[in-house]
Design a protein around this motif. Structure first.
Motif, PDB file in Angstrom:
ATOM      1  N   THR A 132      37.569  30.390  24.969  1.00 54.24           N
ATOM      2  CA  THR A 132      37.255  31.682  24.445  1.00 54.24           C
ATOM      3  C   THR A 132      38.406  32.364  23.705  1.00 54.24           C
ATOM      4  N   MET A 133      39.682  32.045  23.957  1.00 51.78           N
ATOM      5  CA  MET A 133      40.960  32.645  23.615  1.00 51.78           C
ATOM      6  C   MET A 133      40.973  31.945  21.838  1.00 51.78           C
ATOM      7  N   GLY A 134      40.724  30.679  21.779  1.00 48.57           N
ATOM      8  CA  GLY A 134      40.711  30.071  20.410  1.00 48.57           C
ATOM      9  C   GLY A 134      39.953  30.584  19.718  1.00 48.57           C
ATOM     10  N   LEU A 135      38.557  30.886  20.149  1.00 47.91           N
ATOM     11  CA  LEU A 135      37.507  31.400  19.148  1.00 47.91           C
ATOM     12  C   LEU A 135      37.602  32.832  18.764  1.00 47.91           C
ATOM     13  N   ALA A 136      38.423  33.549  19.667  1.00 46.26           N
ATOM     14  CA  ALA A 136      38.810  34.809  19.199  1.00 46.26           C
ATOM     15  C   ALA A 136      39.909  34.912  18.339  1.00 46.26           C
ATOM     16  N   GLU A 137      40.853  33.819  18.371  1.00 47.25           N
ATOM     17  CA  GLU A 137      41.777  33.741  17.423  1.00 47.25           C
ATOM     18  C   GLU A 137      41.310  33.493  16.095  1.00 47.25           C
ATOM     19  N   LEU A 138      40.358  32.479  16.094  1.00 45.24           N
ATOM     20  CA  LEU A 138      39.579  32.180  14.778  1.00 45.24           C
ATOM     21  C   LEU A 138      38.893  33.315  14.098  1.00 45.24           C
ATOM     22  N   SER A 139      38.072  34.194  14.970  1.00 46.50           N
ATOM     23  CA  SER A 139      37.650  35.393  14.485  1.00 46.50           C
ATOM     24  C   SER A 139      38.363  36.209  13.988  1.00 46.50           C
ATOM     25  N   SER A 140      39.771  36.259  14.509  1.00 46.49           N
ATOM     26  CA  SER A 140      40.777  37.379  14.030  1.00 46.49           C
ATOM     27  C   SER A 140      41.569  36.653  12.734  1.00 46.49           C
ATOM     28  N   ARG A 141      40.998  35.481  12.164  1.00 49.22           N
ATOM     29  CA  ARG A 141      41.721  35.139  11.110  1.00 49.22           C
ATOM     30  C   ARG A 141      42.859  34.078  11.321  1.00 49.22           C
ATOM     31  N   ASN A 142      43.394  33.919  12.724  1.00 50.00           N
ATOM     32  CA  ASN A 142      44.369  33.069  12.944  1.00 50.00           C
ATOM     33  C   ASN A 142      43.942  31.442  13.011  1.00 50.00           C
ATOM     34  N   LEU A 143      43.826  31.257  11.744  1.00 48.85           N
ATOM     35  CA  LEU A 143      42.782  29.920  11.766  1.00 48.85           C
ATOM     36  C   LEU A 143      43.775  28.669  12.498  1.00 48.85           C
ATOM     37  N   VAL A 144      45.004  28.537  12.108  1.00 46.98           N
ATOM     38  CA  VAL A 144      46.017  27.612  12.639  1.00 46.98           C
ATOM     39  C   VAL A 144      46.073  27.613  14.130  1.00 46.98           C
ATOM     40  N   SER A 145      46.267  28.835  14.706  1.00 47.91           N
ATOM     41  CA  SER A 145      46.314  28.631  16.134  1.00 47.91           C
ATOM     42  C   SER A 145      44.924  28.797  16.789  1.00 47.91           C
ATOM     43  N   GLY A 146      44.028  29.299  16.199  1.00 47.82           N
ATOM     44  CA  GLY A 146      42.676  29.153  16.968  1.00 47.82           C
ATOM     45  C   GLY A 146      42.344  27.741  16.911  1.00 47.82           C
ATOM     46  N   THR A 147      42.570  27.026  15.744  1.00 52.42           N
ATOM     47  CA  THR A 147      42.122  25.592  15.834  1.00 52.42           C
ATOM     48  C   THR A 147      42.680  24.794  16.723  1.00 52.42           C
ATOM     49  N   ALA A 148      44.218  24.914  16.627  1.00 52.14           N
ATOM     50  CA  ALA A 148      45.135  24.134  17.914  1.00 52.14           C
ATOM     51  C   ALA A 148      44.977  24.487  19.202  1.00 52.14           C
ATOM     52  N   ARG A 149      44.563  25.889  19.507  1.00 54.30           N
ATOM     53  CA  ARG A 149      44.228  26.288  20.896  1.00 54.30           C
ATOM     54  C   ARG A 149      42.697  25.486  21.275  1.00 54.30           C
ATOM     55  N   ILE A 150      41.762  25.531  20.488  1.00 58.75           N
ATOM     56  CA  ILE A 150      40.451  24.850  20.654  1.00 58.75           C
ATOM     57  C   ILE A 150      40.546  23.422  21.045  1.00 58.75           C
ATOM     58  N   MET A 151      41.444  22.698  20.013  1.00 58.43           N
ATOM     59  CA  MET A 151      41.658  21.181  19.980  1.00 58.43           C
ATOM     60  C   MET A 151      42.400  20.971  21.505  1.00 58.43           C
ATOM     61  N   ASP A 152      43.193  21.514  21.746  1.00 55.74           N
ATOM     62  CA  ASP A 152      43.991  21.444  23.147  1.00 55.74           C
ATOM     63  C   ASP A 152      43.143  21.644  24.325  1.00 55.74           C
ATOM     64  N   ALA A 153      42.243  22.605  24.157  1.00 60.96           N
ATOM     65  CA  ALA A 153      41.402  22.807  25.356  1.00 60.96           C
ATOM     66  C   ALA A 153      40.503  21.838  25.611  1.00 60.96           C
ATOM     67  N   ILE A 154      39.832  21.394  24.111  1.00 60.33           N
ATOM     68  CA  ILE A 154      38.869  20.162  24.519  1.00 60.33           C
ATOM     69  C   ILE A 154      39.542  18.765  24.888  1.00 60.33           C
ATOM     70  N   MET A 155      40.587  18.619  24.440  1.00 58.53           N
ATOM     71  CA  MET A 155      41.408  17.500  25.082  1.00 58.53           C
ATOM     72  C   MET A 155      41.690  17.660  26.538  1.00 58.53           C
ATOM     73  N   GLN A 156      41.956  18.680  27.120  1.00 55.57           N
ATOM     74  CA  GLN A 156      42.145  19.021  28.472  1.00 55.57           C
ATOM     75  C   GLN A 156      40.829  18.810  29.149  1.00 55.57           C
ATOM     76  N   LEU A 157      39.895  19.119  28.466  1.00 57.10           N
ATOM     77  CA  LEU A 157      38.467  18.917  28.996  1.00 57.10           C
ATOM     78  C   LEU A 157      37.990  17.258  29.171  1.00 57.10           C
ATOM     79  N   PHE A 158      38.342  16.723  27.904  1.00 57.97           N
ATOM     80  CA  PHE A 158      38.084  15.421  28.026  1.00 57.97           C
ATOM     81  C   PHE A 158      38.969  14.562  29.297  1.00 57.97           C
ATOM     82  N   LYS A 159      40.182  14.958  29.368  1.00 58.61           N
ATOM     83  CA  LYS A 159      41.221  14.225  30.363  1.00 58.61           C
ATOM     84  C   LYS A 159      40.534  14.686  31.696  1.00 58.61           C
ATOM     85  N   LEU A 160      40.068  15.952  32.037  1.00 59.05           N
ATOM     86  CA  LEU A 160      39.504  16.208  32.978  1.00 59.05           C
ATOM     87  C   LEU A 160      38.185  15.367  33.641  1.00 59.05           C
TER      88      LEU A 160
END
Length: 390
Positions: A196-224
């Motif tokens: 959710t925080m990553g999507l909020a960052e993307l919506s605020s045009r913080n593209l690098v931070s939002g993309t990095a946070r979403i990818m990190d969250a997805i990798m955590q989900l995969f590991k779990l």
């Protein structure tokens, strides 16, 4: 320091700009989950200073966030000097959790048991989920002492939960819903809030931070999920396969009790200050209550939008009244709303083709709920704007 306490990039950059503007410094900042870049220059760019800091992704610490915000307010009001503020920042950084390890451990057990109650588990399954949640906390404590364990925290925690759930089913309580037990045991580690925080960052045009946070969250989900998949597979090999026998769920009113217990358990986990506990509990009930009530009349997705909107307005009002970051109470309400568990369930359905809870069309539903959450918070910031960047 604010980065360490889990502040989103767009809020962190805005906060730093407020401080630099007060100090009369020309500055620019770029924040991502793993780094911050500072650029400071003179009036006519005769002198320029650049600094890049490599950081680890932050964890939520509402106590330290609140104290740091109060410290910044004292600095901006001229009550303390910059040197004194620097000393106090170090003291905040070294401050342990105000609740201690024992209370936090019981909070993990209460959070996992409350989540399983929300998911319709029986009394026995709620007890076993709480027990597995406490075991997960032991892994988290070990990870704080060992870098090797910290690197594999998500898969090894879900792996251990999977094996223990199979052992419980074999020797103590046949017929329990093993996948639900494993999900409940690791629910605190499921990165729904980070998504959710990553999507909020993307919506605020913080593209690098939002993309990095979403990818990190997805990798955590995969590991779990991989750890859980492997743990259940090994558990079935050791103890035999489990035949799930649905037991009687608790009555409807238990869901409201579960929301209260879950939010109360998050107080030690998020290290929320005592004076903010009642605000945090109110945020959870407002978010959940508006969502449930409105879903009786409109689609659930729009109900989530209204719940996020009500939560955002309440959190921003708290920021104005208490002169504290709205994040302190917003996080508790978001935990109730974010579909982190549904993301995990959707991943399980996609890979195994089986649903361990009733969740039709979970993939599109998760996406729409995430979008509704972000939109609700954006609209809330327009209706009830914050006075503070945090």
């Amino acid at each position: 320091m604010l980065h360490k306490y889990g502040t989103p990039a767009f809020r962190l950059e805005a906060y730093l700009l407020e401080v630099s503007s007060y100090l009369g410094v020309y500055a620019s900042f770029i924040a991502t989950p793993t780094s911050i870049t500072f650029v400071i220059w003179s009036d006519k760019h005769e002198d320029e200073y650049n600094h890049a800091a490599r950081l680890q992704p932050g964890d939520l610490d509402m106590n330290a966030l609140s104290l740091t915000d109060e410290l910044a307010n004292e600095l901006l009001s001229g009550a303390i000097t910059l040197t004194d503020a620097d000393i106090r920042l170090d003291a905040i950084n070294e401050m342990p959790s105000p609740y201690g390890k024992i209370i936090t451990g019981f909070a993990f057990a209460l959070a996992t048991g409350s989540f399983s109650m929300l998911m319709g588990a029986s009394l026995a399954e709620i007890f076993w989920a709480a027990l597995l949640g406490f075991v997960s906390y032991l892994w988290i404590l070990w990870a704080q002492k060992s870098k090797r364990v910290n690197l594999m925290l998500e898969p090894v925690t879900s792996f251990a939960a999977g094996i223990l759930a199979c052992a419980i089913s074999r020797y103590l309580d046949p017929g329990i819903n093993i996948p639900l037990m494993v999900l409940s045991a690791v629910i605190v580690l499921v990165p729904g809030l980070a998504l959710t925080m990553g999507l909020a960052e993307l919506s605020s045009r913080n593209l690098v931070s939002g993309t990095a946070r979403i990818m990190d969250a997805i990798m955590q989900l995969f590991k779990l999920y991989f750890g859980a998949f492997l743990g259940v597979g090994v558990g079935f090999s050791l103890f035999g396969e489990n035949q799930f026998e649905p037991a009687a769920s608790l009555p409807y009113w238990a869901t409201w009790l579960a929301v209260g217990l879950l939010c109360f358990a998050l107080v030690p986990i998020f290290r929320t200050r005592l004076k903010h506990i009642h605000w945090a509990l109110m945020s959870a009930f407002i978010a959940y209550g508006v969502t449930v009530y409105s879903s009786n009349y409109i689609d659930q997705t729009f109900g989530t939008f209204l719940g996020a909107f009500a939560l955002g307005v309440f959190a921003n009002a708290f920021g104005r009244i208490a002169n504290q970051p709205s994040t302190i109470v917003a996080m508790h309400g978001l935990i109730v709303l974010v579909p982190g568990s549904k993301t995990y369930i959707g991943l399980n359905s996609f890979i195994s083709g089986q649903d361990f809870v009733q969740a039709a069309h979970v993939g599109p539903e998760v996406f729409l709920i995430f979008m509704s959450l972000v939109a609700g918070l954006i609209f809330a910031n327009v209706v009830m704007p914050t006075r503070k960047a945090l």
